[in-house]
Design an enzyme around this catalytic site. Structure first.
Site, PDB file in Angstrom:
ATOM      1  N   LEU A   1       0.617  -1.256   0.077  1.00 26.78           N
ATOM      2  CA  LEU A   1       0.068  -0.014   0.104  1.00 26.78           C
ATOM      3  C   LEU A   1       0.810   1.156  -0.112  1.00 26.78           C
ATOM      4  O   LEU A   1       2.033   1.289   0.685  1.00 26.78           O
ATOM      5  CB  LEU A   1      -0.926   0.269   1.220  1.00 26.78           C
ATOM      6  CG  LEU A   1      -1.940  -0.998   1.405  1.00 26.78           C
ATOM      7  CD1 LEU A   1      -2.703  -0.895   2.757  1.00 26.78           C
ATOM      8  CD2 LEU A   1      -2.965  -0.815   0.261  1.00 26.78           C
ATOM      9  N   ASP A   2       0.583   2.394  -0.659  1.00 23.16           N
ATOM     10  CA  ASP A   2       1.437   3.524  -0.668  1.00 23.16           C
ATOM     11  C   ASP A   2       1.552   4.094   0.792  1.00 23.16           C
ATOM     12  O   ASP A   2       0.440   3.868   1.567  1.00 23.16           O
ATOM     13  CB  ASP A   2       0.518   4.505  -1.686  1.00 23.16           C
ATOM     14  CG  ASP A   2       0.411   4.413  -2.921  1.00 23.16           C
ATOM     15  OD1 ASP A   2       1.527   3.258  -3.523  1.00 23.16           O
ATOM     16  OD2 ASP A   2      -0.130   4.931  -3.597  1.00 23.16           O
ATOM     17  N   ARG A   3       2.190   4.965   0.979  1.00 24.54           N
ATOM     18  CA  ARG A   3       2.568   5.299   2.241  1.00 24.54           C
ATOM     19  C   ARG A   3       1.235   6.190   3.077  1.00 24.54           C
ATOM     20  O   ARG A   3       0.958   5.842   3.934  1.00 24.54           O
ATOM     21  CB  ARG A   3       3.751   6.444   2.481  1.00 24.54           C
ATOM     22  CG  ARG A   3       4.148   7.187   3.656  1.00 24.54           C
ATOM     23  CD  ARG A   3       4.845   8.471   3.604  1.00 24.54           C
ATOM     24  NE  ARG A   3       6.218   8.163   2.709  1.00 24.54           N
ATOM     25  CZ  ARG A   3       7.383   8.607   3.223  1.00 24.54           C
ATOM     26  NH1 ARG A   3       7.275   9.513   4.188  1.00 24.54           N
ATOM     27  NH2 ARG A   3       8.373   8.391   2.450  1.00 24.54           N
TER      28      ARG A   3
ATOM     29  N   ARG B   1      -4.713   5.912  -8.334  1.00 24.03           N
ATOM     30  CA  ARG B   1      -4.351   7.175  -8.323  1.00 24.03           C
ATOM     31  C   ARG B   1      -4.062   7.818 -10.040  1.00 24.03           C
ATOM     32  O   ARG B   1      -4.733   8.594 -10.401  1.00 24.03           O
ATOM     33  CB  ARG B   1      -3.147   7.563  -7.673  1.00 24.03           C
ATOM     34  CG  ARG B   1      -3.378   7.037  -6.203  1.00 24.03           C
ATOM     35  CD  ARG B   1      -2.035   7.258  -5.515  1.00 24.03           C
ATOM     36  NE  ARG B   1      -1.167   8.384  -5.217  1.00 24.03           N
ATOM     37  CZ  ARG B   1       0.075   8.353  -4.895  1.00 24.03           C
ATOM     38  NH1 ARG B   1       0.653   7.240  -4.484  1.00 24.03           N
ATOM     39  NH2 ARG B   1       0.650   9.257  -4.875  1.00 24.03           N
TER      40      ARG B   1
END
Length: 236
Positions: free
Chosen positions: A59-61, A160
């Site tokens: 997962l992205d930060r 995104r």
């Protein structure tokens, strides 16, 4: 345990896997693109459980939500086969700019970091819409949608990038989003993260063959923003 991050919330655990509700602004593991960071979900969970753990996906930060870890190399290998085959079901919630249609999908290929393109498929549904009497750019009001997003593939920053292509930018996305929208949310609502949450993950447990569904409650900041802009937060 880091003072910045309290014990990670455990959503699911058995002898093979453990799933956490990852907070915003926490990296999954050490990365060359964030060499200055010293705290990671992998490290925190390993110390919290006092055992070996391995992230089954990323997962992205700035993305919160369900993050699955394996507790053995065999479990890690078996579940990653499902990720690679795109048989694991994932649902995300995101606040995006504009009014989304009731449902839709995009399958625009995404460019690889090293060149070339790869297939990418993202499905979505619009759960709620709201119009605010706030001028951003040239429009006297601003419209937003709460989206439920189901990526069929798992490309880097897929959600995104796909929503940026659709011009339904994710609120708080500093890389692919719209700076004027992000600035307004910072100034009006004190938002300092990205409103993308990994809500649900469903996979076939490789050792019990049972369908395993893991759901992560939304974090307080996301809930607060939705409430302040007039969306219904019941059940989130």
């Amino acid at each position: 345990m880091s003072q910045e991050f309290p014990p990670l919330p455990i959503l699911f655990q058995d002898e093979h896997f453990v799933a956490i509700n990852k907070p915003h602004n926490l990296l999954v593991h050490r990365s060359s693109i964030a060499a200055d960071e010293s705290v990671f979900a992998l490290q925190l969970l390993r110390d919290q459980l006092n055992c070996w753990v391995s992230p089954c996906h990323r997962l992205d930060r700035k993305t919160s939500g369900v993050l699955l870890f394996a507790l053995s190399s065999e479990a890690d290998k078996e579940v990653k086969k499902q990720f690679e085959a795109h048989t694991i079901q994932k649902k995300y919630l995101a606040l995006v700019r504009g009014y989304l249609p009731a449902s839709g999908m995009t399958d625009r290929p995404l460019e690889r970091e090293k060149g070339g393109f790869q297939d990418a498929i993202t499905h979505f549904k619009c759960l709620q819409q709201v119009e605010l009497p706030i001028m951003v750019s040239r429009y006297p009001t601003s419209r937003y949608s709460l989206a439920e997003i189901s990526p069929e593939t798992g490309r880097m920053h897929q959600i995104r990038r796909h929503f940026a292509q659709l011009r339904h930018y994710l609120i708080g996305d500093k890389t692919y989003g719209e700076c004027k929208q992000n600035k307004m949310f910072e100034e009006k609502f004190d938002l300092h993260t990205m409103l993308l949450h990994a809500r649900e993950l469903v996979f076939e447990h490789p050792f019990t063959q049972e369908s395993t569904r893991i759901v992560a409650p939304m974090n307080e900041e996301f809930i607060q923003i939705l409430s302040e802009i007039g969306m219904n937060t019941a059940g989130l």
